[in-house]
Design a protein around this motif. Sequence first.
Motif, PDB file in Angstrom:
ATOM      1  N   ALA A 118      11.746 -26.739  -4.825  1.00  0.00           N
ATOM      2  CA  ALA A 118      13.190 -26.859  -5.060  1.00  0.00           C
ATOM      3  C   ALA A 118      13.842 -25.483  -5.147  1.00  0.00           C
ATOM      4  N   LEU A 119      13.162 -24.536  -5.781  1.00  0.00           N
ATOM      5  CA  LEU A 119      13.698 -23.175  -5.860  1.00  0.00           C
ATOM      6  C   LEU A 119      13.759 -22.542  -4.477  1.00  0.00           C
ATOM      7  N   ALA A 120      12.685 -22.687  -3.700  1.00  0.00           N
ATOM      8  CA  ALA A 120      12.684 -22.114  -2.345  1.00  0.00           C
ATOM      9  C   ALA A 120      13.783 -22.730  -1.493  1.00  0.00           C
ATOM     10  N   GLY A 121      13.951 -24.060  -1.596  1.00  0.00           N
ATOM     11  CA  GLY A 121      15.017 -24.718  -0.847  1.00  0.00           C
ATOM     12  C   GLY A 121      16.400 -24.280  -1.311  1.00  0.00           C
TER      13      GLY A 121
ATOM     14  N   GLY B 107      15.780 -22.019 -14.735  1.00  0.00           N
ATOM     15  CA  GLY B 107      16.802 -20.986 -14.857  1.00  0.00           C
ATOM     16  C   GLY B 107      17.143 -20.377 -13.514  1.00  0.00           C
ATOM     17  N   ALA B 108      16.137 -20.157 -12.674  1.00  0.00           N
ATOM     18  CA  ALA B 108      16.382 -19.592 -11.344  1.00  0.00           C
ATOM     19  C   ALA B 108      17.228 -20.537 -10.493  1.00  0.00           C
TER      20      ALA B 108
ATOM     21  N   VAL C 135      21.113 -19.796  -9.207  1.00  0.00           N
ATOM     22  CA  VAL C 135      21.330 -19.722  -7.762  1.00  0.00           C
ATOM     23  C   VAL C 135      22.502 -20.620  -7.354  1.00  0.00           C
ATOM     24  N   TRP C 136      22.506 -21.860  -7.849  1.00  0.00           N
ATOM     25  CA  TRP C 136      23.573 -22.781  -7.477  1.00  0.00           C
ATOM     26  C   TRP C 136      24.874 -22.459  -8.200  1.00  0.00           C
TER      27      TRP C 136
END
Length: 372
Positions: free
Chosen positions: A51-54, A328-329, A333-334
Amino acid sequence: MSADPEVRAGAVDLLLPTARGRVVAEGSVTTPRSDRSTATRTVLFLLAALALAGSVTAAVRIGTADVGWTDLVRVLGTHLGLDVEPLPPLVDSLVWDLRLPRVLMAALVGASLAVCGTVLQAVTRNALADPYLLGVSSGASTGAVAVIVLGVGASALGVTGGALAGALLSFGLLLALLRRTGLDSVRIVLTGVVVGQLFTALTSLVLMASADADTTRAVTHWLLGSMAPARWNTVAVCAIVTPLGLLAAWLCSNALDGLAFGTDTAASLGIGVRRTRMLLLVVTATLTAVAVATVGAIGFVGLIVPHGVRFLVGPLHRVLLPYAALAGAVFLVWTDALARIAFAPREVPVGVITALLGVPLFLLVLRKRGEL
């Protein structure tokens, strides 16, 4: 995503020291349910990482200028030395020099702030603790304002260097004040508040005495937090400091479990309370100082993310810390992507968006926990 009954019921209700000095939950090693829980957490962690990579990939495309998936692949291919047709320099610079460093910085800072909040909530046993509890952000603000308004060390430091110097100065003052009084949780909180108020007053004094309207506006924008200054050199610094800080915090997971129950309980479990607290304070102060020095003070990430993740995966820090970092990341990001497009072409400081989203989310977490 929900925690298994063992964790949700409070797997740290009884903590025992093992022969190796580690602190584990009784019965959490040998039961078949534990094996299934470990497998489930591993799958969930991999999904969260995906999910973070996406999120990073999608956020690079978001902005006032559209960037297609093909354009993104071509830019990455060009800079990785692959045999692809390069894009026009303007588009290439937009993606490689502006958006990609910005999104990566958001992920690194979000992870840092979430982990710092998680650690400080355990160390101080204060549910309202966040990364700015130690006064580091106020010191960083004073250092940045001194460079912007007074030009102190401007040629040698720049705003980022000035902010980092101010953050380290405030943390040094905190440690000096705590040297004789000890490192118990109440004194840490009270002294951090005092140091933070001191540097906040110094920042206001410098602004009132020396800044004009345009400078005050620029400083205010920086104080609210923005990913706009992110460049590859600052990303590289955060990419070194953040993983090291996260690893240091994770290695102290068992000590954090003990500290969450208080000093006496931690000491009875064989934890060196003062040494551990000092190490964790240094780690959180360093992570916060680097984050604030590069992008300004961004509130609520280190407050709401730990509570939300703790509600989902339970209180054990060896599980909680990695999930908090990922959450948190993704959150920042969003949030930064929203700050870029909400009032386009004008950009909103990301700290404003985190506050607007953080208040209702924090109230929702409190309601789910039955505390509101």
